[in-house]
Design a protein around this motif. Structure first.
Motif, PDB file in Angstrom:
ATOM      1  N   THR A   1       2.257  -0.607   4.694  1.00  0.00           N
ATOM      2  CA  THR A   1       2.018   0.805   4.116  1.00  0.00           C
ATOM      3  C   THR A   1       3.159   1.488   3.737  1.00  0.00           C
ATOM      4  O   THR A   1       3.895   1.962   4.917  1.00  0.00           O
ATOM      5  CB  THR A   1       0.880   1.211   4.861  1.00  0.00           C
ATOM      6  OG1 THR A   1      -0.509   0.749   4.858  1.00  0.00           O
ATOM      7  CG2 THR A   1       0.646   2.699   4.268  1.00  0.00           C
TER       8      THR A   1
ATOM      9  N   GLU B   1       1.037   5.443   0.716  1.00  0.00           N
ATOM     10  CA  GLU B   1       0.319   6.493   1.304  1.00  0.00           C
ATOM     11  C   GLU B   1       1.244   7.810   1.584  1.00  0.00           C
ATOM     12  O   GLU B   1       2.348   7.540   1.519  1.00  0.00           O
ATOM     13  CB  GLU B   1      -0.152   6.106   2.557  1.00  0.00           C
ATOM     14  CG  GLU B   1      -0.958   7.063   3.521  1.00  0.00           C
ATOM     15  CD  GLU B   1      -1.462   6.771   4.739  1.00  0.00           C
ATOM     16  OE1 GLU B   1      -0.971   7.215   5.796  1.00  0.00           O
ATOM     17  OE2 GLU B   1      -1.932   5.715   4.707  1.00  0.00           O
TER      18      GLU B   1
ATOM     19  N   LEU C   1       0.681  -1.140   0.042  1.00  0.00           N
ATOM     20  CA  LEU C   1       0.000  -0.151   0.142  1.00  0.00           C
ATOM     21  C   LEU C   1       0.807   1.317  -0.003  1.00  0.00           C
ATOM     22  O   LEU C   1       1.937   1.121   0.545  1.00  0.00           O
ATOM     23  CB  LEU C   1      -0.915  -0.022   1.178  1.00  0.00           C
ATOM     24  CG  LEU C   1      -1.774  -1.189   1.348  1.00  0.00           C
ATOM     25  CD1 LEU C   1      -2.531  -1.257   2.774  1.00  0.00           C
ATOM     26  CD2 LEU C   1      -2.845  -1.390   0.130  1.00  0.00           C
TER      27      LEU C   1
END
Length: 683
Positions: free
Chosen positions: A425, A396, A394
């Motif tokens: 992440t 971000e 992920l």
């Protein structure tokens, strides 16, 4: 052409492109009030009747195509020697410019563009029209993302009319199919090959075949393999490379059978299950599975085969002939045997399950903390204890965690089974601003906007000539709506310098056609209202006055020009033919030259220089204006010999003033005399 109203309907605005066969202008259809593209046949082809006939026929055939990915053709016509095609105007860029600025493209974008091209080709092929010149220059992409294929029909006209001309190369050799390079008939599969090269170029940023000459490139199409796309760009999915490999097979039989078949492959190539499919194979290895298998013939002595025997044993008549106890015994023996075997197998399976469960049960491992580590280090730590990084990782934005470092993990400070997955992440760095639309703004205002977005790097200013006001932003990179890093990325603004300024060309003594051709070079305008016809002692039909009048006076593109063209001599002009008798030096040949000063100009040669060996009388015509006295001067062997004055009063009035003399035409008042180009006359 700029400013010209073609056929009373299409106002030519500016030139937007051109190729070997035609020039393309942006124009306004004053009848329907819309912009159109006007393709004008180059002048070197307008007198080739066969080419013009084919050009018109093929343009009309292309006009029959109606497809959202094909540039529409609205009209075909002719004005004097100008043959033109009126087409849909596409506001955008061609694919060649996009490849030059951005290649290699992402696979999804390249496949999307290729799919629309393929859809256009499929429609054209169903209408029996072959493009024959698919290349990025002929692919237009509008600002809305719509792909438009252009130049349908003109390619076939060129092929039919100019392929036999010495030194002619039809289309671009870098996109030739092997059969095109050999000069044999080309068809639908030739377009497919060219599309394969376009897809190759979009994904790699380079052409598959390069050479020092067109011949060497054509030979490579015929003989040499190309470097496979994934070796140039490893990010290309295997399924997409397979499409290129098949479309670019040198043998047309190994390519896609049609554009429709290739389109079907393009539409599914980015599906997850296809991305890592096996590499496409061609040649003998790939064809073995498709070879015809020969089934052995049945021999006559095979009539009593085991199969025949089984059929006889299983026949109904034989079962009826068996004794009743025998039939009953067989009825329960086989089910019993199968039941025992099934029970034994079930037991073995149950034992194996419980045994293997104890042997194969994974052990517990402690999940290491990887927050703050780089993605590579985190992957190494997790895989080192037997865990997996979940796919996809992920992303971000974060202003606190560095780019490519782990922000959080789904499992932390706990024991899990070996082989478990951990979702990570990862930071993409600080959240980046979105580029604003700067086109149409003044340069200084655009710079202020960029500084407001936090830009710390210098703005690259690319100035070009344009009809917009000086300082207007015409283009920008990054484009509006794209994210960019104000601390790292370079912003380039294309800015107008205004219209180009240059010295005014000298138009004096030109014909109207020559004037129009000269002004077109500089994008200067000559409306019909600015063309005046007046009497003059200048050659009839030639310019004797212009405005702007000063040669080399600075003007800008788009400036309107005025010209005055001679309609012939004034009504009060007079003309007299004076016999001039000259003799050579006694006993020798002499070179004679006669110079006249009259209304046509000062000291212009009207006869000679020519050699004479005897006394010769030469009629010399003198044109006079009121109050002017003409003068005839004779030179012998480059020395002054004699002069003859010709008063205006002694000359007869020209009742019907003739055209002014032109040394290159039979309208010369001194016709029959030598203008100085022949040095051997009179000997």
């Amino acid at each position: 052409m700029i400013g010209h109203l073609l056929s009373g309907r299409y106002e030519i605005m500016n030139r937007v492109g051109g190729g070997g066969m035609a020039l393309v202008y942006k124009a306004r259809d004053i009848l329907l009030n819309r912009f159109v593209a006007v393709k004008v046949l180059r002048q070197q082809f307008v007198h080739d009747d066969e080419f013009v006939r084919r050009f018109r026929r093929e343009a009309q055939a292309a006009a029959s195509l109606s497809h959202p990915n094909i540039v529409s053709i609205y009209d075909v016509g002719q004005e004097d020697d100008t043959h033109y095609i009126i087409m849909e105007y596409v506001d955008g860029a061609n694919l060649n410019e996009i490849i030059r600025d951005r290649a290699p493209l992402q696979a999804a974008e390249a496949v999307r563009i290729a799919s629309q091209i393929c859809d256009a080709l499929d429609h054209a092929h169903h209408s029996q029209i072959i493009h024959r010149d698919i290349k990025p220059h002929n692919i237009l992409i509008g600002k809305n993302g719509r792909v438009k294929v252009t130049d349908f029909g003109i390619a076939r006209a060129v092929t039919a009319s100019t392929i036999t001309q010495t030194g002619s190369v039809v289309g671009s050799v870098h996109y030739f199919s092997p059969e095109h390079a050999k000069g044999v008939a080309t068809g639908e599969k030739s377009d497919i090959y060219s599309l394969g090269i376009v897809l190759y170029q979009m994904l790699t940023g380079r052409l598959p075949f390069l050479g020092e000459s067109p011949i060497s490139v054509a030979l490579k199409h015929l003989q040499e393999p190309f470097e496979e796309p994934r070796l140039v760009n490893p990010h290309i999915p295997q399924s997409v490379e397979n499409i290129i490999l098949r479309a670019m097979r040198k043998n047309p039989q190994e390519r896609y059978r049609s554009a429709q078949e290739m389109l079907a492959d393009l539409e599914t190539c980015l599906q997850p299950q296809r991305l890592n499919e096996p590499r496409a194979q061609f040649g003998e290895d790939a064809d073995e599975g498709e070879q015809t298998r020969v089934i052995p013939a049945i021999r006559p002595n095979m009539g009593t085969s085991a199969g025949d025997t089984i059929i006889k044993k299983g026949s109904e008549s034989e079962r009826r002939d068996e004794p009743e106890p025998e039939r009953r015994r067989r009825r329960w023996v086989m089910p019993t045997v199968f039941g025992l075997l099934a029970a034994l197998l079930i037991g073995i399976l149950l034992w194996a399950v419980f045994y293997l469960k104890g042997q194969l049960s994974p052990s517990d491992v402690q999940v290491p903390t990887v927050v703050g580590d780089t993605l590579e280090d985190a992957r190494t730590k997790l895989e080192g204890v037997g865990l997996k990084v979940a796919d996809p990782v992920l992303k971000e934005a974060s202003s606190e965690v560095e780019e490519n470092h782990v922000i959080r993990q789904s499992k932390q400070d706990m024991a899990v089974k070996e082989g478990s997955s951990v979702t990570l992440t990862v930071s993409t760095g600080p959240e980046l601003p979105t580029m604003e639309a700067l086109k149409g703004k003044m340069y200084n205002d655009a710079v202020d906007i960029l500084k407001g977005l936090g830009l710390t790097t210098d703005v690259v200013k690319n100035e070009v000539f344009d009809e917009s006001d000086p300082g207007t932003v015409l283009d920008q990179k990054p484009a509006a709506g794209e994210t960019f890093d104000p601390a790292k990325d370079t912003v380039t603004l294309t800015v107008s310098k205004g219209l180009e300024s240059f010295p005014m060309p000298n138009l004096i003594s030109m014909t109207l056609a020559e004037v129009k051709a000269e002004l077109a070079k500089y994008n200067l305008k000559l409306p019909d209202r600015n063309i005046f016809q007046e009497p003059s002692y200048t050659t009839k039909g030639k310019v004797f006055k212009q405005f702007p009048a000063e040669q080399n006076e600075t003007v800008q593109a788009g400036t309107e020009v005025q010209i005055w063209i001679s309609s012939g001599f004034p009504a009060d002009a007079k003309q007299k033919s004076v016999p001039v008798t000259v003799s050579p030096v006694e006993g020798k040949s002499s070179t004679i030259k006669i110079v006249v000063t009259d209304a046509l100009g000062d000291s212009h040669v009207v006869w000679g220089p020519k050699k004479i060996s005897a006394t010769t009388t030469i009629p010399v015509k003198v044109v006079l204006s009121p109050g002017q006295q003409g003068l005839i001067m004779v030179f012998r062997d480059d020395q002054y010999f004699d002069s003859i004055p010709v008063p205006y009063e002694d000359a007869p009035v020209i009742v019907d003033p003739p055209s002014s003399p032109d040394p290159t035409t039979t309208d010369d008042p001194n016709a029959g005399t030598d203008n100085g180009t022949n040095q051997d006359g009179g000997q």
